[in-house]
Design a protein around this motif. Structure first.
Motif: not given
Length: 117
Positions: A20-24, A59-62, A92-99, A104-107
């Motif tokens: 998720a961190e890589k993606i974001l 921004i924190e990913l959980d 954000f949850w990791n799953s939010e970033v992945e799915k 996420v980017l809008y927010r």
């Protein structure tokens, strides 16, 4: 942990990032959302996943470990500390970033707009 220790830990976290961190990071780096971001940025004794010093936004990913009571308490203490330093946190949850990366980017963009005004 010493300042040198926290810097070493931050460097290590940059090399061991989650999917998720890589993606974001690919979406945040290089001013893609209009402002500069740092990843795994130390602030005193804490390391922020992503941080923009220009607008004091973090921004924190959980992942699922953040559902454990001890981790929730740590996150609350950490959030209070960072808020007292004037740093706003988006979580954000990791799953939010992945799915649902688009949402996420809008927010993130909406929050940037609010903080730049």
């Amino acid at each position: 942990m010493s300042k040198i220790g926290i810097i070493k830990k931050a460097r290590n976290l940059r090399t061991e990032e989650t999917e998720a961190e890589k993606i974001l990071w690919e979406e945040l780096r290089g001013y893609k959302v209009g402002i500069k971001w740092r990843r795994q940025h130390p602030v005193d004794m804490y390391i922020l996943d992503f941080y923009s010093p220009r607008i004091n936004l973090c921004i924190e990913l959980d992942g699922s470990t953040h559902n454990i009571i001890e981790n929730k308490e740590y996150d609350a203490t950490r959030a209070e500390y960072l808020n007292n330093k004037g740093i706003k946190i988006l979580r954000f949850w990791n799953s939010e970033v992945e799915k649902d990366l688009g949402n996420v980017l809008y927010r993130v963009r909406k929050e940037i707009e609010l903080l730049l005004v």
